[in-house]
Write a protein that holds these residues in place. Structure first.
Motif, PDB file in Angstrom:
ATOM      1  N   LEU A  61      46.382 -68.915 -14.596  1.00 30.50           N
ATOM      2  CA  LEU A  61      45.836 -69.002 -13.245  1.00 30.50           C
ATOM      3  C   LEU A  61      45.646 -67.624 -12.621  1.00 30.50           C
ATOM      4  N   LEU A  62      46.548 -66.693 -12.914  1.00 32.74           N
ATOM      5  CA  LEU A  62      46.393 -65.343 -12.380  1.00 32.74           C
ATOM      6  C   LEU A  62      45.167 -64.657 -12.977  1.00 32.74           C
ATOM      7  N   ALA A  63      44.911 -64.886 -14.238  1.00 37.34           N
ATOM      8  CA  ALA A  63      43.722 -64.298 -14.865  1.00 37.34           C
ATOM      9  C   ALA A  63      42.453 -64.805 -14.199  1.00 37.34           C
ATOM     10  N   SER A  64      42.434 -66.088 -13.896  1.00 39.81           N
ATOM     11  CA  SER A  64      41.240 -66.645 -13.243  1.00 39.81           C
ATOM     12  C   SER A  64      41.090 -66.104 -11.822  1.00 39.81           C
ATOM     13  N   GLN A  65      42.200 -66.002 -11.076  1.00 40.97           N
ATOM     14  CA  GLN A  65      42.124 -65.483  -9.710  1.00 40.97           C
ATOM     15  C   GLN A  65      41.681 -64.022  -9.703  1.00 40.97           C
ATOM     16  N   PHE A  66      42.157 -63.262 -10.670  1.00 42.57           N
ATOM     17  CA  PHE A  66      41.771 -61.857 -10.762  1.00 42.57           C
ATOM     18  C   PHE A  66      40.268 -61.739 -10.997  1.00 42.57           C
ATOM     19  N   MET A  67      39.747 -62.551 -11.893  1.00 38.12           N
ATOM     20  CA  MET A  67      38.320 -62.504 -12.188  1.00 38.12           C
ATOM     21  C   MET A  67      37.493 -62.867 -10.961  1.00 38.12           C
ATOM     22  N   LEU A  68      37.933 -63.865 -10.207  1.00 38.25           N
ATOM     23  CA  LEU A  68      37.204 -64.268  -9.005  1.00 38.25           C
ATOM     24  C   LEU A  68      37.203 -63.155  -7.965  1.00 38.25           C
ATOM     25  N   ALA A  69      38.347 -62.474  -7.812  1.00 33.58           N
ATOM     26  CA  ALA A  69      38.423 -61.383  -6.849  1.00 33.58           C
ATOM     27  C   ALA A  69      37.538 -60.217  -7.266  1.00 33.58           C
ATOM     28  N   VAL A  70      37.488 -59.931  -8.556  1.00 33.36           N
ATOM     29  CA  VAL A  70      36.648 -58.849  -9.064  1.00 33.36           C
ATOM     30  C   VAL A  70      35.181 -59.103  -8.715  1.00 33.36           C
ATOM     31  N   ASP A  71      34.751 -60.367  -8.807  1.00 34.22           N
ATOM     32  CA  ASP A  71      33.347 -60.698  -8.567  1.00 34.22           C
ATOM     33  C   ASP A  71      32.892 -60.362  -7.153  1.00 34.22           C
ATOM     34  N   PHE A  72      33.837 -60.352  -6.194  1.00 38.21           N
ATOM     35  CA  PHE A  72      33.461 -60.050  -4.818  1.00 38.21           C
ATOM     36  C   PHE A  72      32.984 -58.615  -4.655  1.00 38.21           C
ATOM     37  N   SER A  73      33.519 -57.706  -5.455  1.00 36.74           N
ATOM     38  CA  SER A  73      33.248 -56.288  -5.195  1.00 36.74           C
ATOM     39  C   SER A  73      32.628 -55.532  -6.362  1.00 36.74           C
ATOM     40  N   ILE A  74      32.499 -56.168  -7.509  1.00 39.92           N
ATOM     41  CA  ILE A  74      32.097 -55.424  -8.697  1.00 39.92           C
ATOM     42  C   ILE A  74      30.684 -54.854  -8.593  1.00 39.92           C
ATOM     43  N   LEU A  75      29.825 -55.482  -7.787  1.00 37.10           N
ATOM     44  CA  LEU A  75      28.457 -55.001  -7.681  1.00 37.10           C
ATOM     45  C   LEU A  75      28.222 -54.073  -6.498  1.00 37.10           C
ATOM     46  N   ASN A  76      29.247 -53.875  -5.645  1.00 38.77           N
ATOM     47  CA  ASN A  76      29.031 -53.076  -4.433  1.00 38.77           C
ATOM     48  C   ASN A  76      28.539 -51.664  -4.741  1.00 38.77           C
ATOM     49  N   VAL A  77      29.209 -50.990  -5.682  1.00 44.06           N
ATOM     50  CA  VAL A  77      28.810 -49.613  -5.983  1.00 44.06           C
ATOM     51  C   VAL A  77      27.591 -49.565  -6.904  1.00 44.06           C
ATOM     52  N   ALA A  78      27.211 -50.711  -7.460  1.00 47.55           N
ATOM     53  CA  ALA A  78      26.096 -50.737  -8.407  1.00 47.55           C
ATOM     54  C   ALA A  78      24.810 -51.296  -7.802  1.00 47.55           C
ATOM     55  N   LEU A  79      24.820 -51.680  -6.517  1.00 47.41           N
ATOM     56  CA  LEU A  79      23.644 -52.320  -5.921  1.00 47.41           C
ATOM     57  C   LEU A  79      22.368 -51.495  -6.063  1.00 47.41           C
ATOM     58  N   PRO A  80      22.397 -50.184  -5.764  1.00 50.01           N
ATOM     59  CA  PRO A  80      21.154 -49.410  -5.924  1.00 50.01           C
ATOM     60  C   PRO A  80      20.633 -49.433  -7.367  1.00 50.01           C
ATOM     61  N   THR A  81      21.541 -49.357  -8.333  1.00 46.70           N
ATOM     62  CA  THR A  81      21.137 -49.368  -9.743  1.00 46.70           C
ATOM     63  C   THR A  81      20.545 -50.719 -10.131  1.00 46.70           C
ATOM     64  N   VAL A  82      21.191 -51.802  -9.671  1.00 45.66           N
ATOM     65  CA  VAL A  82      20.678 -53.156  -9.950  1.00 45.66           C
ATOM     66  C   VAL A  82      19.305 -53.327  -9.323  1.00 45.66           C
ATOM     67  N   GLY A  83      19.173 -52.900  -8.068  1.00 45.52           N
ATOM     68  CA  GLY A  83      17.897 -53.040  -7.370  1.00 45.52           C
ATOM     69  C   GLY A  83      16.779 -52.303  -8.072  1.00 45.52           C
ATOM     70  N   ALA A  84      17.070 -51.080  -8.519  1.00 40.76           N
ATOM     71  CA  ALA A  84      16.052 -50.306  -9.223  1.00 40.76           C
ATOM     72  C   ALA A  84      15.691 -50.938 -10.559  1.00 40.76           C
ATOM     73  N   GLY A  85      16.673 -51.521 -11.225  1.00 46.86           N
ATOM     74  CA  GLY A  85      16.428 -52.105 -12.540  1.00 46.86           C
ATOM     75  C   GLY A  85      15.597 -53.373 -12.505  1.00 46.86           C
ATOM     76  N   LEU A  86      15.719 -54.158 -11.427  1.00 46.29           N
ATOM     77  CA  LEU A  86      15.022 -55.443 -11.358  1.00 46.29           C
ATOM     78  C   LEU A  86      13.899 -55.475 -10.328  1.00 46.29           C
ATOM     79  N   GLY A  87      13.702 -54.388  -9.605  1.00 45.41           N
ATOM     80  CA  GLY A  87      12.585 -54.339  -8.664  1.00 45.41           C
ATOM     81  C   GLY A  87      12.869 -54.954  -7.305  1.00 45.41           C
ATOM     82  N   PHE A  88      14.121 -54.931  -6.854  1.00 44.01           N
ATOM     83  CA  PHE A  88      14.437 -55.396  -5.505  1.00 44.01           C
ATOM     84  C   PHE A  88      13.904 -54.381  -4.488  1.00 44.01           C
ATOM     85  N   SER A  89      13.367 -54.881  -3.377  1.00 48.10           N
ATOM     86  CA  SER A  89      13.020 -53.993  -2.271  1.00 48.10           C
ATOM     87  C   SER A  89      14.297 -53.604  -1.543  1.00 48.10           C
TER      88      SER A  89
END
Length: 478
Positions: free
Chosen positions: A26-54
Motif C-alpha cells: 500500500l505504501l508503494a502505491s501511495q508513493f506512486m500516486l503522490a509522485v504523479d502530482f508533481s513529476i511533470l511540474n519541472v518538465a512542462l515546458p519540455t513536454v509542451g515543446a515536444g507535443l506542440g502545446f501552446s
C-alpha cells in the motif's frame, strides 16, 4: 464465590509478517500516486515543446489531472464502499498503469490530456480505497499510528520526489519516462494485491446518494477550476469568479441535501465531530501550503537562480529527508502529547521555517538557507499529516472507514490541487514568477496562512489528557 477479573486487551505493538507485506504494497502505491502530482511540474515546458502545446494550454497538463483527482475522490471513495475497496483499488491501479502507458506514448496534445484525465480518475479511485484498506488492516492504536505515519512520509516524499524524478528523467532520458515509470509499479501492485489484501469491512447495502454525488462532484470541479483559473489569469478573471461562486452554491446545496437524505453520501453529523472537522482543516492547510511552497521554490531556483530541472529537483531533496524524520516522529508525538498539540505544533514549525524563506536572495549563496529551512519545515509538515490522518480516521467502525478515508483523501487532493493556483494568483497579483519580491510576498502569505491554522487548531480542537492519544480521538460534537 469465585470472582474473576478481566484485564484489558492491549493493542499489539508489533506487526505480523503479513501486515508488513500489506503495508509495503500500500505504501508503494501511495508513493506512486503522490509522485504523479508533481513529476511533470519541472518538465512542462519540455513536454509542451515536444507535443506542440501552446503556452496558453500548457498548464492543462497539470490541471486536467488535478481536477479529476480532486473532484471525483469523494464519489469514487464512496462507490468503493458499495463494490468493495479491494476491487476498487485493483481497478484503479490497473487504470493508472494503462493511462500512464498511453501518456508515455502520446503523440499529440489530445492523447496526452486524455491520459492525464484517466490518471486523475484512477488516483481518485485508488487513494481512498488504499487508505481505507490500510486503516482496516491495523487496529486503532500504536500500529495504526505507525502505519499512517509511514503513509504520510510516502505522500510527502512522493510529492517532493516527483519534482526530483521529473528533473532527472527529463534531463537524462525523456519526459515520456515520467509516465512510463508508473507502468511496472502498477503491474507489480496489481499482481500482488489479490494475494495480500483483504477487505474486512462489509459492503454498503443502502442506495447510493445520486443527487449528493452530483452536487459535491460538480461543486469540487467548479471550485478547483475557478481557483486554477484565478491562478492563471488573475483574481479579476470573470470566469474564475463565476466558477467559485457556482462552487459555493453547489456545495451549500450539497450540505442542505445531505441533512435531509435518508442515506446521505456524507452524513453531516460526521463533520461536526471536532477531531474529524478540525483534523481535515489542518490537513487541507498543510497540504495546500506545502505543495504551493514547492512550486514557489521551484520558480525561485529556476527563474531567479537559473538552475536546471535536475539541479532544482536535487535542491528540493532536503524536504524528503525532513519528511522521513517527521513521519517517524509523528506517531511518537501523538502518543506523548496528543493529536491537538501535534497538529498545532507541527503547523507552527511549518509556518516558522516557511517565513524564514522570505529572506532568500538572488545568488546561489542562499541555497544553504533553503536546504536547512525546507528540511526542518518538512518535519513539522509531515507530523501534521500523521496527526491529520489519525484524527480523520479514528473513533469510527470499519464500515465507516471508507467514508472517513474518502473525506481525508478529498482534503488531500483538493488541498494539493488548490494550493498551487492560490499562490500563483498571489504572485501574479504583485509581479511575476521571475520577480524575487513577488515570490517573497507569496512565501510570506503561505507562512501566515499556516500560522493562522496553527492558532485555530490549538484553540478549537478539544484537548484531553495526552497520556492516551486514543482517548483524545473519541469524537466530540461541536
Amino acid at each position: 464465590m469465585v470472582t474473576t477479573t478481566h484485564t484489558p486487551v492491549e493493542a499489539p505493538t508489533s506487526m505480523t509478517r503479513r501486515q508488513l507485506l500489506v503495508l509495503g504494497l500500500l505504501l508503494a502505491s501511495q508513493f506512486m500516486l503522490a509522485v504523479d502530482f508533481s513529476i511533470l511540474n519541472v518538465a512542462l515546458p519540455t513536454v509542451g515543446a515536444g507535443l506542440g502545446f501552446s503556452d496558453a494550454n500548457l498548464q492543462w497538463i497539470a490541471t486536467a489531472f488535478a481536477l479529476c483527482a480532486a473532484g471525483f475522490t469523494l464519489l469514487l471513495g464512496r462507490i468503493g464502499d458499495y463494490v468493495g475497496r479491494r476491487r476498487m483499488f485493483l481497478i484503479g491501479m490497473a487504470a493508472l498503469g494503462i493511462a500512464s502507458l498511453v501518456g508515455g506514448l502520446a503523440t499529440n496534445p489530445t492523447m496526452l490530456l486524455t491520459a492525464r484525465v484517466a490518471q486523475g480518475l484512477a488516483t481518485a479511485a485508488v487513494t481512498p480505497a488504499g487508505l481505507s484498506l490500510l486503516t482496516t488492516s491495523f487496529p486503532e492504536g500504536p500500529l495504526r499510528a505507525k502505519a499512517l505515519g509511514l503513509n504520510s512520509v510516502m505522500m510527502s516524499t512522493g510529492f517532493t520526489a516527483g519534482a526530483i524524478l521529473g528533473g532527472v528523467l527529463t534531463d537524462l532520458l525523456s519526459w515520456r519516462w515520467a509516465f512510463l515509470v508508473n507502468v511496472p509499479v502498477a503491474a507489480l501492485v496489481v499482481g500482488l494485491a489479490p494475494f495480500l489484501l483483504r477487505d474486512t469491512a462489509g459492503r454498503e447495502r443502502s442506495r447510493l446518494d445520486i443527487p449528493g454525488s452530483i452536487l459535491v462532484t460538480t461543486g469540487l470541479l467548479a471550485l478547483v477550476y475557478g481557483v486554477t483559473r484565478a491562478g492563471e489569469e488573475g483574481v479579476t478573471d470573470p470566469w474564475a469568479g463565476l466558477s467559485v461562486l457556482v462552487a459555493v452554491v453547489l456545495i451549500a446545496l450539497f450540505w442542505r441535501a445531505e441533512g435531509r437524505h435518508s442515506h446521505p453520501l456524507v452524513p453531516t453529523s460526521i463533520l461536526t465531530r471536532r477531531t474529524i472537522g478540525w483534523g481535515n482543516i489542518a490537513g487541507f492547510i498543510t497540504f495546500s501550503m506545502e505543495s504551493s511552497l514547492v512550486i514557489l521554490l521551484t520558480m525561485y531556483l529556476q527563474h531567479v537562480l537559473h538552475l536546471n530541472p535536475l539541479q532544482t529537483g536535487l535542491m528540493l531533496g532536503a524536504m524528503g529527508l525532513g519528511a522521513i524524520i517527521g513521519g517517524a516522529a509523528g506517531p511518537r508525538l501523538i502518543q506523548a502529547f496528543g493529536v491537538r498539540r501535534t497538529l498545532a505544533g507541527g503547523l507552527l514549525v511549518q509556518a516558522a521555517f516557511t517565513v524564514v524563506l522570505v529572506a532568500l536572495g538572488p545568488s546561489n549563496g542562499w541555497l544553504w538557507l533553503l536546504a536547512i529551512t525546507t528540511f526542518l519545515g518538512a518535519i513539522g509538515h509531515v507530523a501534521v499529516i500523521v496527526g491529520f490522518m489519525v484524527a480523520a480516521t479514528s473513533g469510527l467502525p470499519d464500515h465507516e472507514q471508507g467514508l472517513a478515508t474518502g473525506l481525508a483523501t478529498m482534503t488531500q487532493q483538493v488541498g494539493v490541487a488548490m494550493g498551487v493556483p492560490i499562490m500563483s494568483a498571489v504572485v501574479t497579483a504583485v509581479g511575476s514568477f521571475e520577480d524575487l519580491s513577488a515570490l517573497r510576498i507569496a512565501i510570506g502569505v503561505d507562512a501566515a496562512v499556516v500560522l493562522v491554522a496553527a492558532l485555530l487548531v490549538a484553540t478549537q480542537l478539544r484537548s484531553t489528557k495526552p497520556a492516551s492519544a486514543a482517548e483524545e480521538l473519541v469524537p466530540a460534537h461541536a
